[in-house]
Motif scaffolding. Structure first.
Motif, mmCIF file in Angstrom:
data_model
loop_
_atom_site.group_PDB
_atom_site.id
_atom_site.type_symbol
_atom_site.label_atom_id
_atom_site.label_comp_id
_atom_site.label_asym_id
_atom_site.label_seq_id
_atom_site.Cartn_x
_atom_site.Cartn_y
_atom_site.Cartn_z
ATOM 1 N N UNK A 169 0.851 -1.197 0.000
ATOM 2 C CA UNK A 169 0.000 0.000 0.000
ATOM 3 C C UNK A 169 0.882 1.240 0.000
ATOM 4 N N UNK A 170 0.533 2.224 -0.852
ATOM 5 C CA UNK A 170 1.246 3.501 -0.864
ATOM 6 C C UNK A 170 0.891 4.296 0.380
ATOM 7 N N UNK A 171 1.922 4.854 1.030
ATOM 8 C CA UNK A 171 1.691 5.688 2.215
ATOM 9 C C UNK A 171 2.238 7.101 2.028
ATOM 10 N N UNK A 172 3.095 7.332 1.032
ATOM 11 C CA UNK A 172 3.635 8.669 0.761
ATOM 12 C C UNK A 172 4.116 8.719 -0.692
ATOM 13 N N UNK A 173 4.207 9.934 -1.216
ATOM 14 C CA UNK A 173 4.625 10.158 -2.604
ATOM 15 C C UNK A 173 5.625 11.289 -2.626
ATOM 16 N N UNK A 174 6.163 11.586 -3.828
ATOM 17 C CA UNK A 174 7.162 12.647 -3.929
ATOM 18 C C UNK A 174 6.614 14.025 -3.589
ATOM 19 N N UNK A 175 5.318 14.209 -3.615
ATOM 20 C CA UNK A 175 4.730 15.491 -3.263
ATOM 21 C C UNK A 175 4.513 15.691 -1.771
ATOM 22 N N UNK A 176 4.747 14.656 -0.975
ATOM 23 C CA UNK A 176 4.564 14.775 0.468
ATOM 24 C C UNK A 176 5.738 15.520 1.091
ATOM 25 N N UNK A 177 5.444 16.316 2.111
ATOM 26 C CA UNK A 177 6.486 17.075 2.794
ATOM 27 C C UNK A 177 7.509 16.160 3.449
ATOM 28 N N UNK A 178 7.128 14.972 3.818
ATOM 29 C CA UNK A 178 8.022 14.071 4.549
ATOM 30 C C UNK A 178 8.984 13.314 3.638
ATOM 31 N N UNK A 179 8.787 13.373 2.324
ATOM 32 C CA UNK A 179 9.667 12.634 1.413
ATOM 33 C C UNK A 179 10.689 13.564 0.777
ATOM 34 N N UNK A 180 11.806 12.972 0.365
ATOM 35 C CA UNK A 180 12.883 13.730 -0.277
ATOM 36 C C UNK A 180 13.442 12.863 -1.397
ATOM 37 N N UNK A 181 13.549 13.434 -2.598
ATOM 38 C CA UNK A 181 14.110 12.745 -3.757
ATOM 39 C C UNK A 181 15.332 13.524 -4.205
ATOM 40 N N UNK A 182 16.480 12.860 -4.250
ATOM 41 C CA UNK A 182 17.714 13.502 -4.720
ATOM 42 C C UNK A 182 18.309 12.635 -5.815
ATOM 43 N N UNK A 183 18.613 13.256 -6.944
ATOM 44 C CA UNK A 183 19.228 12.537 -8.058
ATOM 45 C C UNK A 183 20.635 13.066 -8.262
ATOM 46 N N UNK A 184 21.550 12.188 -8.628
ATOM 47 C CA UNK A 184 22.910 12.628 -8.927
ATOM 48 C C UNK A 184 23.653 11.622 -9.776
ATOM 49 N N UNK A 185 24.743 12.070 -10.330
ATOM 50 C CA UNK A 185 25.642 11.190 -11.083
ATOM 51 C C UNK A 185 26.846 10.875 -10.195
ATOM 52 N N UNK A 186 27.489 9.744 -10.460
ATOM 53 C CA UNK A 186 28.649 9.341 -9.666
ATOM 54 C C UNK A 186 29.812 10.304 -9.871
ATOM 55 N N UNK A 187 29.951 10.813 -11.078
ATOM 56 C CA UNK A 187 30.882 11.895 -11.388
ATOM 57 C C UNK A 187 30.297 12.638 -12.576
ATOM 58 N N UNK A 188 30.784 13.821 -12.847
ATOM 59 C CA UNK A 188 30.132 14.751 -13.782
ATOM 60 C C UNK A 188 29.847 14.160 -15.153
ATOM 61 N N UNK A 189 30.750 13.445 -15.750
ATOM 62 C CA UNK A 189 30.566 12.937 -17.109
ATOM 63 C C UNK A 189 30.117 11.480 -17.143
ATOM 64 N N UNK A 190 29.737 10.943 -16.006
ATOM 65 C CA UNK A 190 29.299 9.547 -15.937
ATOM 66 C C UNK A 190 27.931 9.374 -16.595
ATOM 67 N N UNK A 191 27.734 8.261 -17.269
ATOM 68 C CA UNK A 191 26.426 7.921 -17.830
ATOM 69 C C UNK A 191 25.558 7.220 -16.776
ATOM 70 N N UNK A 192 26.171 6.850 -15.650
ATOM 71 C CA UNK A 192 25.456 6.146 -14.594
ATOM 72 C C UNK A 192 25.073 7.124 -13.493
ATOM 73 N N UNK A 193 23.876 6.919 -12.944
ATOM 74 C CA UNK A 193 23.415 7.827 -11.908
ATOM 75 C C UNK A 193 22.597 7.069 -10.850
ATOM 76 N N UNK A 194 22.208 7.805 -9.824
ATOM 77 C CA UNK A 194 21.508 7.196 -8.687
ATOM 78 C C UNK A 194 20.435 8.147 -8.192
ATOM 79 N N UNK A 195 19.493 7.605 -7.471
ATOM 80 C CA UNK A 195 18.460 8.408 -6.801
ATOM 81 C C UNK A 195 18.445 8.014 -5.337
ATOM 82 N N UNK A 196 18.490 9.011 -4.472
ATOM 83 C CA UNK A 196 18.382 8.781 -3.028
ATOM 84 C C UNK A 196 16.971 9.171 -2.617
#
Length: 115
Positions: free
Chosen positions: A86-113
């Motif tokens: 069951x869904x209890x929170x989404x990206x629009x909720x104040x309690x959630x945080x979504x951060x995206x980044x790449x491992x290094x600037x020119x990397x094609x690989x990335x991650x989401x926290x």
């Protein structure tokens, strides 16, 4: 002004195709061999106490490649006693945080926290 909602049968114009972006395009997104987008790179703990912060890291592509209009970048789910999720929170909720980044600037690989 009377505290009543304004009623209109006219829909606002769709200006999506007229928007400009000052950001350059995303050149490439890739997952390493043997891995896939959405793979969990850092698992959450099996249980948490009230007030503890949950953090999960996923293998991701750049969110600008799919803006998820009408959708969500993240959903926090809980497993019910019957095994259903069951869904209890989404990206629009104040309690959630979504951060995206790449491992290094020119990397094609990335991650989401997700917190």
């Amino acid at each position: 002004l009377s505290g009543q909602p304004a009623v209109s049968s006219v829909a606002p114009p769709d200006l999506l195709l007229q928007q400009i972006s000052l950001l350059g395009p995303v050149v490439v997104d890739a997952a390493p061999r043997g891995a896939a987008f959405g793979d969990v790179m850092l698992q959450p703990l099996p249980a948490y106490s009230p007030g503890q912060q949950v953090e999960v890291v996923f293998r991701s592509g750049c969110p600008r490649n799919n803006l998820r209009r009408g959708g969500t970048f993240l959903a926090v789910q809980v497993m019910e006693p019957d095994g259903a999720w069951s869904d209890v929170a989404w990206d629009g909720d104040w309690a959630t945080h979504f951060h995206w980044g790449r491992h290094w600037k020119l990397s094609a690989q990335s991650f989401a926290i997700v917190r």
